[in-house]
Design a protein around this motif. Structure first.
Motif, PDB file in Angstrom:
ATOM      1  N   UNK A 303       0.846  -1.201   0.000  1.00  0.00           N
ATOM      2  CA  UNK A 303       0.000   0.000   0.000  1.00  0.00           C
ATOM      3  C   UNK A 303       0.879   1.249   0.000  1.00  0.00           C
ATOM      4  N   UNK A 304       0.401   2.253  -0.680  1.00  0.00           N
ATOM      5  CA  UNK A 304       1.160   3.497  -0.762  1.00  0.00           C
ATOM      6  C   UNK A 304       0.211   4.686  -0.669  1.00  0.00           C
ATOM      7  N   UNK A 305       0.770   5.810  -0.272  1.00  0.00           N
ATOM      8  CA  UNK A 305      -0.014   7.041  -0.247  1.00  0.00           C
ATOM      9  C   UNK A 305       0.736   8.098  -1.046  1.00  0.00           C
ATOM     10  N   UNK A 306       0.014   8.744  -1.928  1.00  0.00           N
ATOM     11  CA  UNK A 306       0.560   9.881  -2.661  1.00  0.00           C
ATOM     12  C   UNK A 306      -0.095  11.130  -2.100  1.00  0.00           C
ATOM     13  N   UNK A 307       0.700  12.135  -1.819  1.00  0.00           N
ATOM     14  CA  UNK A 307       0.156  13.411  -1.328  1.00  0.00           C
ATOM     15  C   UNK A 307       0.481  14.488  -2.348  1.00  0.00           C
TER      16      UNK A 307
END
Lengths: 344, 344, 344, 344
Positions: A303-307
C-alpha cells in the motif's frame, strides 16, 4: 520586439477573475483590454478588488459592450451554465480559455447527469480540449477552446494519471481524501463560508461520491485505463483560503510509484517531486503555480499514499488557465507564472 | 450534602493540565488541592495561564513537595516516559488518571517497539485499565489506575469498535484519514507549530503508518476481532487549535453500520449520532465533551464512510479523564462535563 | 428546592440567541420553554446550530405562536427596529432582557439621529434600564425591561466610567482604539465577513466617529461627568471570531487610574484587574463572562493607556443578558456564568 | 543586454531572508550567488524553506566561507548586534543593505539606550543611510551601506512625515495605534507565537512606550520638525502572519492632510492614496510592496485619523531592501517588485 497580446476577462469580479488579473499584471506579453462583470458593470476594479488598485485596468463592462475584434484571447471565469451560453455567442475564431465546468465533459450524458441539465453549446463542446496542461499539451497548443479542469480534479489527476498509465496500481481500490481551502467555493455568500463559521473548523462535504469533479475523474481515468475506473473521493473544507492537499491511497508498490512520478514529471516546469517518504504542505505552494507531490509506503505491505498539494486558485484554476493561454498564443509556457510561493 | 473530593493535578502547565483546571473549575464535587509543574514551581497558575486568573488555585509546586495523604484522586498530565516514573513513586492506594501514553499498551513489547525503550513501571501497567469510557466503564469504576487514550486513538475507536464487534466490515481494508488541530501537539516550541508556519496551511505527518496511536488501534481492534487487525492511519495537521475529525473508509453496508451505531451508543451521554447521510464538523464539538458521528454510503456499492468529530483536549483527553475520574470516585459520570460547545 | 424559571428566547437563530442557549444549557434554575425564529419556524435548533444538538429544546416557532402566560423572563435577540415593535406587543408584565440597540438611548432624538428613524415604543423606552450590570445593578434588580448594551459600548465603559466619576482624566482627549472579532456582526451574509476575505486581514470600519455605539458613550459619559463628553472611537475588524480588545488612551496619572480600578471593581465577580503594567488578551477571556483590564503609564508623562478585553458574545452581549436576568429573577448574579475561558 | 548583478544574502534562514529570495527569484537583473545561515550551513534552502524548492540556489554556507570578490551587493538579514560585527568585517567597498536595527540610529547614545549596549561598528554607522526609500532616495543611490527601517517605523513615517514637514498637525499629540502580523517577530520559538496561543487572539505588547522602533520615530520626526517630537506608539499582535495596519490619530485638518499626501506621494510607485474617507486593509497589500494610505476626519472638529497598511515582510522589510538595492545598483527602482498583492 514582439507586440503584447490583447486579453479579455469575462467574469472579472470573482476570485478566479481577480487571480487572472493578478497574474497577468506582471506578464510581459499580455495586456488586459476588456473585463466584464454583469452586475458591477461601470465600476472600477479597484472598487471590487482594492488589492488591484495600483493597476491601470479597463472599467468593468457588460459582455455585450465589449468589442472582441482586437482581442487575441478571452478568459471566461463565469459561473457554470452561464459560460456555455456566453461562449456560444462569442466570435467563432476567438481563442478562449474557459474556467467553468461547462466544457470539461466530452459525453453530453455525463454532463446532464452531473450538472443537471442539457448542454446548450454542444458544437463548442466538440472542439474543446481538456485543460490539464501536462497531459494535453500538444492539443492545447492547437486548440481554439480549452476547458479548464476542476481544481480538485487536477489535484487527483496529478497523483493518479501516471500510475494508471503505467499499470502500477489496483484500479478498483483508490481513495482520494482531499482537503481544500474555501476560495474554491468562490465569493458565494453562504453561512458555512463565513469566517465565524469556518475559522477553527473542518468538515467533509459532498460526501458519498456526489462531488461533480468525480465526473472528470471517471472520464479521464477510464480513458487512460481503457476500462471503467471509479474512485472514492471526499473533500473536506479547511479553515484556510487557498490550497488543496490530497491524500491518495492506492494499492501498489511505493518505490515503483515514486519512479513513475520522477519519469512522468521530469521535464515539467511546475511539478516538483519531493524526496521519497516526504509529504508536501499547502503553505509551500500558496499563491504560486507549483504543484508538490510526495510518495510514501505504508507499514502495510503493498500500500502506498501519494500526497499532492497545489494552490486551487493558481495551479488549480487561473494559473493553469494562463499556462494554457501561453501555449495557445505561442508564448513560453511559464511566462508570468514563475513567482515563488508566498510563505509565511 | 456530600463532601467534595480532593484533586491533585501533576503537569498543570501544559494544555491538558490547563483543560483539567478549566473543567474542574465548575465541577461541584471536586476541589483542586495541589498542582505541579517542575520548571514553573513557585509560580501562580495566573502567570502560566492568564485565562485562569479568576480562580483561587494552589501555587504550582514540585511533585515531591506535594502531600498526597488527603488527595482522593490524582490526574497525571506529564510527558510520556516521565509519567511512568512518577506514578510508580506515588502512594500505592492513590487513585490515578494518567493522560500520557505510558499505560495504554498492555504488551510491554509493543510499548518498547512504539515508544523506543523499556517500560519502567510494569507492575503499575498490570493494573492499568484502558480509559475509553464507553467501552471500559465497569473496569474503570473499579480501577485504581486508568490510562487515558490517545486523542486520535479515541476518535478512530468510536468509529470502528461497534463495527468490528458486530462483524459488519472487512477487517483488512480500513483507512482512517484524520485531521487534527495543533493543541494535540502540546505547548511544544517547534517551527511547524508557529502561527506563521501553520496558519493557512495543512500537511500530513507521521505518514506511512508510523504514528504511535496505531499501537492502540492494533491492540484494541485485534482484541475485539480475536485476530490481528491492522488499519491504515494518516493524520493531517490543520490550521486550527482544537478539534479532530476523521474520515474512516470501510467496506460494509452503510445502513447496517448506521443501525449498529444507533444501538451501540443509544444510552451514551456524550456520543451523538447524526441523521443518516450527514457529516459532523469540528466547530460543533469545540470546547465540549461531545463526540459527533455520521455515516454515509458511497456511490460505490458496499463502501461506507464514517466521520467522527471530537475536541482533542476535551473528549480526546482531559474531558475523558474527568469522565473516568467521576466513575472512579462514585460521582455521576457526566458531572462537570455538560457544557455545550462554543460556537462560533 | 426552588422551581426553575421558564425562559423564552426570541431570535434564537442568531449568534446571540445561540449563545444564550449555550449558557442556559447548564444553568440550574432556568428552563427554555420557547424559542422563536421567524424564517426558520418549524425547524429544530439542531438543524440551525448543530453544536446544540445534544440539548432537548423546543422547536423553533414564530413569535405569535408562543404562549407567554407561563414565561418568567423573555430574552429578545432580535434585530434593531424589529425588537421595539415586538416588545411593545408582548404582555406588559413580562420581564424582558433586550439584546438589541432599541432601548439603550434614553433620548428619543439621539435614537432618531443614530438609528435613522422614529422610535416606535417610547412608552417601553421610558421604563427601560441600561444593562451595564456593574453600574446599574440596583435598577436592574427592580426592572421589567433591561436594555443590553452594545458590546463595544460595554468595553469602553469598563475602562472609562470609574475614571470619569473620580475626575482622574482629561475629558476632552479620550481615544478608544478598539479591535473586535467578527461574530459581533452577527450571521450576516456580507463579503467582508467571508473567511476568504477576513482571514489574515484587519481593517478599521465605521471610521470618523460614525459607529452607533458612540451614542451610548455620549449618553453615559456625559451623565457621569455632568457635562457633554465626546470621545474618539474607532473599531478595527480582526480575523477572529470572538473577542474585543480596546486600547483606551487618556491623559491622567496611571497609578491613580490603577487604584481607581482596584477600588471600583473590588467586589465584582467578573472584572479582573491585571497587575500594574500588564495588558490582557482576547484569548484569555474567550467563551467566558470575564473581563480583563490592564493599566500602563506611557513614557510621556501624564499619559496612560487602559486595555480592556472581553468576549463580545458573552460579557458583551448574552452573558451580560443572563447576568441581568439572574438579578431580575432574584437568582444569584453569577449563576450559570462561571465557566472558565476556553484556551487554547 | 546588461549583465545581472551578483547578490549575496546573509541570514537566509529567517523570514526576511526567505522573502528576499522569493522576490529576487523573478528579478531579471539579479543572481543569488551566495547565501549564509550559520547553524544550517551545508543544508539546501529547500530543506529550510520547502516553498523555494523549485529554485536553483547556492547551498547555505557560513559567512566566512563566502567569497565576496564577485559580489555586487550583499543583503544582511542577520539578528541585531550580530549584524554590526559582520558588516564591520566585510570588504569595505562592498555595497550592503542591512535589514537589522544596527545602523538605523545616527546617535550612538540613542542606540545604547534602546538596544542596551555599545555599538561595535561606529565607523560603518557614520556612512549608513536610513533606508526609507521615498524620503532618502538620492542618498540611497549614492550609499555604500543602507540601513533598512523597522517595519513599524516605516508604517508610522508614511503617515506622519509629510504632515510634520508641512506643519499640518499638533506635534505634541500624536498617537500611533498599530496592529501587526506575527511574521515581524521572525522565526523565534516563543509561546505567544504558537498557533495555539495566537490564533483567535489579539493583545498589545511593548506597551507604555517601550518599543524600540520609537527610537526611529524620535530621530526622524525630530529631524523634520527641528525640535523634539515624541509620539505615543502601541503595537498589537494580530492573529495573522503578514501585514501591518496603523491608526494614526492627529490634531489637524483632515482635508489638508489628504491634499498633503496626494502631493507628497504623487509620483511614488508603491504608495497608493485611497479616496478621502476610506481606510485600507492588510489583506489588500499582502505579499506585495504596495502601501495603502487613507485619511478621515473625525466627528470631533480638528481631529483626523490616517490609516496606513503595508506588508511587514515586503514593503516593511525585504521589499524595501530590494527597492533600495535597485537604486544602489543603478537599476530601475521598481524592478522585481511589481507583483500584485495576493488576495484572497
Amino acid at each position: 520586439m514582439a507586440t503584447p497580446k490583447n486579453i479579455a476577462i469575462l467574469g472579472a469580479s470573482g476570485y478566479t477573475g481577480a487571480e487572472l488579473v493578478r497574474l497577468i499584471a506582471t506578464h510581459p506579453m499580455m495586456n488586459i483590454v476588456a473585463m466584464s462583470a454583469e452586475r458591477k458593470a461601470g465600476q472600477e476594479m479597484a472598487e471590487v478588488f482594492p488589492h488591484l488598485r495600483h493597476l491601470d485596468l479597463p472599467t468593468l463592462a457588460k459582455i455585450d459592450q465589449i468589442d472582441f475584434s482586437d482581442v487575441d484571447l478571452c478568459f471566461c471565469a463565469l459561473p457554470h451554465a452561464t459560460s456555455q451560453k456566453v461562449i456560444a455567442s462569442l466570435p467563432k475564431a476567438l481563442k478562449i480559455v474557459d474556467l467553468s465546468a461547462d466544457f470539461r465533459l466530452r459525453d453530453p450524458e455525463e454532463y446532464a447527469k452531473w450538472y443537471g441539465g442539457q448542454h446548450d453549446a454542444l458544437e463548442c463542446q466538440a472542439e474543446a480540449v481538456y485543460g490539464l496542461t501536462e497531459f494535453y499539451r500538444s492539443q492545447i497548443k492547437a486548440a481554439r477552446l480549452v476547458a479548464g479542469t476542476g481544481c480538485n480534479a487536477a489535484t487527483g489527476q496529478y497523483a493518479l494519471r501516471p500510475l494508471i498509465a503505467a499499470e502500477l496500481i489496483d484500479l478498483d481500490d483508490i481513495i482520494i481524501d482531499l482537503k481544500t481551502g474555501v476560495s474554491g467555493a468562490g465569493r458565494a455568500l453562504k453561512e458555512p463560508f463565513l469566517h465565524a463559521e469556518l475559522s477553527e473548523g473542518a468538515f467533509p462535504y459532498a460526501i458519498g461520491g456526489t462531488h461533480r469533479h468525480l465526473a472528470e475523474f471517471d472520464q479521464e481515468f477510464s480513458a487512460i485505463a481503457g476500462r471503467p475506473v471509479k474512485v472514492q473521493f471526499t473533500p473536506t473544507l479547511l479553515p484556510a483560503n487557498r490550497g488543496i492537499i490530497a491524500n491518495v491511497y492506492v494499492k501498489g508498490d511505493a518505490e515503483a510509484i515514486f519512479k513513475a512520478f520522477q519519469k512522468a514529471y521530469a521535464d515539467e516546469p511546475f511539478i516538483e517531486i519531493l524526496p521519497y517518504g516526504q509529504a508536501p504542505s499547502t503553505r509551500h505552494v500558496r499563491g504560486s503555480n507549483y504543484c508538490h507531490i510526495g510518495v510514501t509506503a505504508d507499514r502495510l505491505s503493498g500500500r502506498a499514499m501519494i500526497v499532492v498539494a497545489l494552490d486551487n486558485l493558481t495551479k488549480g484554476s487561473s494559473g493553469q488557465a494562463l499556462q494554457n493561454a501561453n501555449l495557445m498564443l505561442g508564448l513560453p509556457e511559464d511566462m508570468g507564472l514563475l513567482s515563488a510561493p508566498v510563505f509565511p
